[in-house]
Scaffold this active site. Structure first.
Site, PDB file in Angstrom:
ATOM      1  N   ASP A 223       0.864  -1.190   0.000  1.00 35.67           N
ATOM      2  CA  ASP A 223       0.000   0.000   0.000  1.00 35.67           C
ATOM      3  C   ASP A 223       0.895   1.233   0.000  1.00 35.67           C
ATOM      4  OD1 ASP A 223      -2.204   1.854   0.467  1.00 35.67           O
ATOM      5  OD2 ASP A 223      -3.339   0.133   1.156  1.00 35.67           O
ATOM      6  N   HIS A 246       2.384   2.171  -3.134  1.00 36.45           N
ATOM      7  CA  HIS A 246       1.499   3.129  -3.794  1.00 36.45           C
ATOM      8  C   HIS A 246       2.003   4.557  -3.668  1.00 36.45           C
ATOM      9  CE1 HIS A 246      -2.135   0.134  -3.325  1.00 36.45           C
ATOM     10  NE2 HIS A 246      -1.125  -0.359  -4.024  1.00 36.45           N
TER      11      HIS A 246
END
Length: 404
Positions: A223, A246
């Site tokens: 993430d 991310h």
């Protein structure tokens, strides 16, 4: 008479230095957890032994206290270290702290939690092993309302004037490090590792924080490498390597009422390698709060095969369908952004995406020396896309800018 006065002063000074020198030096008291009942066998739950050591170290009134975790594998159930303490605390971890592989064994939101503490220092070359592999398939809350609550690895709440250095966090169940209402905190030399397909394993997540410094840190997760949430101000991020993950994300913002402004962010000397995003700001289109995102500087940033190198998304919707048409445009105002010397390769043709709110357009966005080349499977040069953006561009500009 003058000689007598001078001699008297000299004698007083000598006596003063003798008294100071003769005072006993208050030494740091070391609490070795293994000598206080903890067992490095990887099986025995050492939570009670650790909290007992913490209580003794925290209550000590003179000098510093140092809690030492030697080499070895110390299994640890969910544990909380709570202040305020009577003195500064060093927590040195040279061994491995091992979480249960069974997510239901940890009954709290965070596996290792520090609360209400000033002057805390965490360091050492040890590892926090969250053993998250069995938890990741259970992380399906977007489609399963009965999903289990998974624990983050290490949390800090209401912790000030503190730091963490050199620790490794491995395979968290959810996020690795979580910060809430933390002020004046330094993070340096930390390594954060989880597979790229491990869901919601944010590296560093913070909200309602100020004066945080993150430097010389390597983050690879499933993430956000760093997630910056409501109420965070005066944040400096430098010399960070991010990938997989991310990117460095601001948001998502605007979903909940009573959110606070996010401002004064500097991100410099960063490498994004194979991430889904690089520079990212995300706000919900159907926002419930009106807040300001302002005074951001991104400088000297390398993108290596990043899918979305520069991505402002004010129509954020991670799990469609969303209710944008019914609830209207984002009320989050983004302004005063400078992006300078951003270079490298984009896997997507759209290397620069500035998708801002129609109701609250982005203001004063400055692009300086942008050089992002398309390196994806489909041919053609990189492009930029803009919606509702006011700003300026100077220097080298690849792709060609689309600012008003």
């Amino acid at each position: 008479m003058v000689c007598i006065a001078y001699a008297f002063k000299t004698l007083c000074l000598c006596l003063f230095f003798i008294v100071v020198a003769s005072r006993p030096t208050v030494k740091t008291k070391v609490f070795n957890v293994q000598r206080h009942g903890s067992k490095p066998d990887g099986k025995t739950d050492n939570a009670n032994a650790f909290t007992s050591v913490w209580s003794r170290a925290c209550a000590r009134r003179s000098g510093r206290s140092k809690i030492y975790v030697p080499k070895g594998t110390f299994y640890l159930g969910g544990v909380e270290f709570v202040g305020p303490c009577k003195n500064p605390i060093e927590f040195v971890i040279d061994g491995t702290l091992l979480a249960s592989a069974n997510p239901s064994d940890i009954k709290q939101d965070t596996w290792i939690n520090f609360r209400y503490i000033n002057d805390l220092s965490i360091s050492g070359f040890g590892t926090l092993d969250g053993q998250g592999k069995k938890s990741w398939p259970l992380n399906d809350c977007n489609k399963n309302s009965n999903c289990p609550k998974l624990a983050m690895t290490m949390g800090f709440a209401f912790v000030n004037n503190s730091n963490i250095k050199d620790i490794t966090s491995l395979n968290s169940k959810m996020g690795h490090f979580n910060f809430f209402s933390v002020h004046h905190f330094n993070i340096t030399g930390v390594t954060i590792t989880a597979p790229g397909d491990s869901p919601n394993t944010d590296g560093i997540k913070m909200g309602s924080c100020s004066n945080i410094r993150i430097s010389n840190t390597n983050i690879g997760t499933g993430d956000d490498c760093i997630a910056i949430l409501s109420g965070t101000t005066n944040l400096d991020i430098s010399n960070v390597k991010c990938g997989p993950g991310h990117g460095i994300s601001v948001g998502s913002l605007g979903k909940n009422k009573d959110e606070k402004d996010v401002k004064d962010l500097t991100v410099r000397d960063i490498v994004f390698n194979g991430t889904s995003d690089g520079i990212r700001i995300k706000t919900w289109e159907s926002s419930a709060s009106k807040i300001l995102v302002s005074n951001f500087v991104y400088e000297n940033i390398q993108m290596i095969d990043v899918e979305k190198p520069i991505n402002i998304d004010q129509k954020y919707c991670p799990h469609p369908p969303c209710e944008h048409a019914q609830k209207g445009e984002s009320h989050v105002q983004i302004q005063d952004l400078k992006l300078k010397n951003i270079y490298g390769t984009s896997k997507n043709k759209v290397a620069v995406n500035l998708q801002c709110s129609k109701s609250f357009p982005c203001k004063n966005v400055k692009l300086i020396d942008i050089n992002l080349k398309h390196n994806g499977l489909k041919g053609g040069p990189s492009i930029a896309m803009c919606e509702n953006v006011d700003g300026s561009a100077s220097g080298k500009m690849v792709p060609k800018h689309c600012l008003n």
